[in-house]
Enzyme design. Structure first.
Site, PDB file in Angstrom:
ATOM      1  N   HIS A 137       0.812  -1.211   0.000  1.00 52.68           N
ATOM      2  CA  HIS A 137       0.000   0.000   0.000  1.00 52.68           C
ATOM      3  C   HIS A 137       0.842   1.257   0.000  1.00 52.68           C
ATOM      4  O   HIS A 137       2.048   1.243   0.255  1.00 52.68           O
ATOM      5  CB  HIS A 137      -0.974   0.000   1.193  1.00 52.68           C
ATOM      6  CG  HIS A 137      -0.319   0.119   2.539  1.00 52.68           C
ATOM      7  ND1 HIS A 137      -0.040   1.325   3.135  1.00 52.68           N
ATOM      8  CD2 HIS A 137       0.089  -0.833   3.412  1.00 52.68           C
ATOM      9  CE1 HIS A 137       0.512   1.123   4.319  1.00 52.68           C
ATOM     10  NE2 HIS A 137       0.603  -0.182   4.515  1.00 52.68           N
TER      11      HIS A 137
ATOM     12  N   CYS B 269       2.508  -4.773   7.083  1.00 54.22           N
ATOM     13  CA  CYS B 269       2.268  -4.678   5.646  1.00 54.22           C
ATOM     14  C   CYS B 269       3.470  -4.062   4.944  1.00 54.22           C
ATOM     15  O   CYS B 269       4.427  -3.635   5.570  1.00 54.22           O
ATOM     16  CB  CYS B 269       1.013  -3.863   5.365  1.00 54.22           C
ATOM     17  SG  CYS B 269      -0.512  -4.804   5.601  1.00 54.22           S
TER      18      CYS B 269
END
Length: 637
Positions: free
Chosen positions: A534, A553
């Site tokens: 992301h 992440c």
């Protein structure tokens, strides 16, 4: 095809990482840390804690009841998976009971003891039933299938001696270290037969024991070189692989029929370009005087900046000349040739260092700190590099041998992601991965979707560990920040929730915005760990050399370029999707393999092996698993 996420539940972004609960104090994070984080999630976390002493009032608020717990109990905290003490696979005795059938094609049992050579296979088969061999379940099954069929002749023994086929196979097993395996795991003792000993039973018993021993080791070698010696899922909860199933059924027949059994056995090792590069590097280092060649040392007690001077400039130039790529050294051949020992950090040397930093994934600013020194001096002794190569070759076996012509490779220790298309690297960029307390997992999956203007679903870990202290002081806290709160799927005001009760049915999310923790987009490959790539508003993190800074992440330095690559479109099109301001998702035209990997040694696009710090200390756990496996295999019957 574009589809819009309709419901709050489907739009809710799950945070990174599976977690469990433990009773430790809450973390003290700043507001901006919280907003820009993506803390690990828990699948079923329930918060229960009493009001602080002196507070009075109803406990029947929207958030749920208190449960009557100790008001002094420590605040629960969501934590990540753990590392395990490695448990080796069970070795079992091979069932040799069915190996005694004397009916062998072309041979009749010699019951007279005359020594007729044509009768020897049947006699030796009788002794197979007396042999003792231990192996894992798969190897045992293959042995029982082959030798349990009386039509199958012995593979490694002919007459009263071992054959050339056996000698060829043993040479390959003895060279197992060249493919990153331990030769001791496959060592077979040749039968000690005295030609003067008149007892044929002694000879046949020794030969048949050797026959089964060598077959078991060949099968184990084939299995290990295809799938790896150890089960990665037994190392830690951060490893997640479907372990390969190796078809061992035809190995012994093919070994018997092959005109060059050594070549056949050796051919079972991976032949991908990446594995071959690791293998070649391993051979080179082992040939370098036993790994004892002189190491270049650069000693700096401060940052060295352009325009400075230092007596270490000579070692810096020498180190880059040794450890820089062939392309780098060619581009800067004039600088390397003209250097005459000056202590000045001159512009030409700065340019050399900047290009070296860029090649190694470091910030190319010409400032020499410890990360740059480590890279230019090789960072490791030959011995430690060899260890990293052996671990990397093992880990490469956990992945598909053919990574595909189009794929994404994230290498956590390198803090980099690489996009490959048509078998070539077409895009690379810096990434931020999980910190040591919020580690990114090691697994492979497939990219399916790019979501634009995403919501950020605040995980229970952040609600519990970081938001609750503020919410207890000011229940309007989330309303003021513009967060959306739901209880049992119904939108409510933050101030209406009993933040001293259970948060199990409470969800909090941050709407799309310029300050959203996930930035403009996220790239999804749905997995049980809720790991994804992301964007992030925290752009400054990408300037750092050590980028293990997220909550699990993978944050991308150039998310628009990666989104364009996986969607097969342009960056301009990605910009238009973002400019709509609407939360929506687009499926990739074709699912793309993604390898969320962990290699402290790995070849770059030019095939040059690069080395990286073991940021999570995982190589050490692999080494411990190696030791445990070899010890278990070496145990005497």
């Amino acid at each position: 095809m574009t589809f819009v996420l309709k419901s709050a539940a489907s739009a809710l972004a799950i945070s990174c990482g599976v977690a469990v609960m433990s009773a430790v104090p809450a973390h003290a994070y700043t507001l901006m840390d919280m907003l820009r984080g993506d803390r690990q999630r828990t699948q079923s976390t329930i918060f229960m804690d009493q009001m602080p002493p002196g507070r009075v009032g109803s406990r029947s608020g929207v958030g749920g009841s208190l449960g009557g717990l100790d008001p002094e109990a420590p605040l629960p905290k969501v934590s990540g998976p753990r590392y395990y003490t490695y448990k080796t696979e069970t070795l079992q005795f091979v069932d040799t009971g069915r190996f005694a059938d004397p009916v062998v094609t072309g041979a009749v049992a010699d019951v007279s003891g005359s020594g007729d050579a044509s009768a020897e296979p049947a006699v030796q088969r009788r002794f197979l039933a007396q042999a003792k061999v231990r192996a894992n379940a798969d190897v045992a099954k293959a042995l029982e299938a082959y030798y349990g069929d009386s039509r199958n002749p012995l593979v490694w023994v002919e007459g009263n001696q071992i054959n050339d086929r056996a000698k060829s196979a043993m040479l390959v097993l003895a060279d197992a270290s060249f493919v990153g395996l331990d030769p001791a795991d496959y060592a077979v003792q040749t039968p000690d037969i005295d030609p003067a000993n008149p007892d044929p039973a002694f000879r046949d018993r020794a030969l048949t024991q050797f026959e089964l021993d060598l077959s078991a080791k060949v099968l184990a070698f084939v299995q290990d070189t295809v799938r790896g010696r150890i089960d990665p899922n037994k190392i830690s909860g951060y490893h997640d692989f479907q372990r390969k199933v190796v078809n061992l059924a035809p190995v012994l027949k093919l070994s018997r029929m092959s005109p060059d059994v050594g070549a056949y056995i050796a051919s079972r090792s991976p032949d991908s370009p990446q594995f071959q590069a690791l293998k070649a590097e391993l051979a080179k280092l082992r040939a370098a005087d036993g790994g004892n060649e002189e190491r270049i040392v650069v000693s700096l007690d401060r940052l060295l900046r352009p325009g400075d001077s230092s007596p270490e400039i000579a070692n810096i130039v020498k180190a880059i000349g040794k450890h820089g790529s062939e392309t780098l050294n060619t581009d800067h051949a004039a600088t390397l040739a003209a250097y005459a020992g000056s202590i000045d950090y001159s512009p030409d040397i700065v340019s050399l260092v900047e290009d070296f930093q860029k090649e190694r994934g470091l910030k190319p600013d010409g400032v020499i700190g410890q990360a740059t020194v480590r890279a230019m001096t090789g960072g490791d002794t030959n011995a430690s590099k060899i260890d990293k190569l052996v671990v990397a070759m093992e880990q490469a076996r956990w992945l598909p041998e053919d990574l595909g012509s189009r794929y994404v490779m994230i290498n956590q220790p390198a803090y980099m992601v690489y996009y490959h298309n048509d078998g070539k690297e077409q895009l690379s960029m810096r990434v931020v991965v999980g910190g040591k307390n919020n580690q990114t997992y090691f697994f492979d999956d497939e990219i399916e979707t790019v979501e634009f203007n995403p919501f950020w679903g605040v995980p229970q870990s952040i609600i519990i560990n970081e938001m609750l202290p503020k919410l207890r002081s000011d229940p309007n806290y989330l309303d003021q920040l513009g967060y959306e709160v739901e209880v049992n799927g119904h939108a409510v005001a933050s101030s209406s929730v009993d933040w001293y009760g259970s948060t199990n049915n409470v969800s909090v999310r941050q709407p799309p915005s310029s300050d959203n923790a996930l930035g403009e987009l996220k790239i999804l490959f749905p997995n049980s760990h809720a790991i994804y790539m992301h964007d992030t508003p925290s752009k400054s993190f990408f300037k750092r050399d050590m980028r293990a800074l997220s909550h699990g992440c993978v944050r991308l330095a150039d998310p628009r370029a990666m989104a364009a690559a996986v969607l097969g479109t342009t960056v301009d099109d990605i910009a238009k999707q973002i400019a709509s301001g609407q939360n929506h998702a687009v499926r990739v035209p074709q699912k793309i393999p993604v390898y969320v990997s962990y290699f402290t040694a790995w070849p770059n696009k030019d095939g040059v092996v690069e080395y990286f710090d073991d940021v999570y200390g995982r190589d050490g756990y692999v080494d411990k698993a190696f030791d445990a496996t070899s010890k278990a295999r070496g145990a005497q019957i």
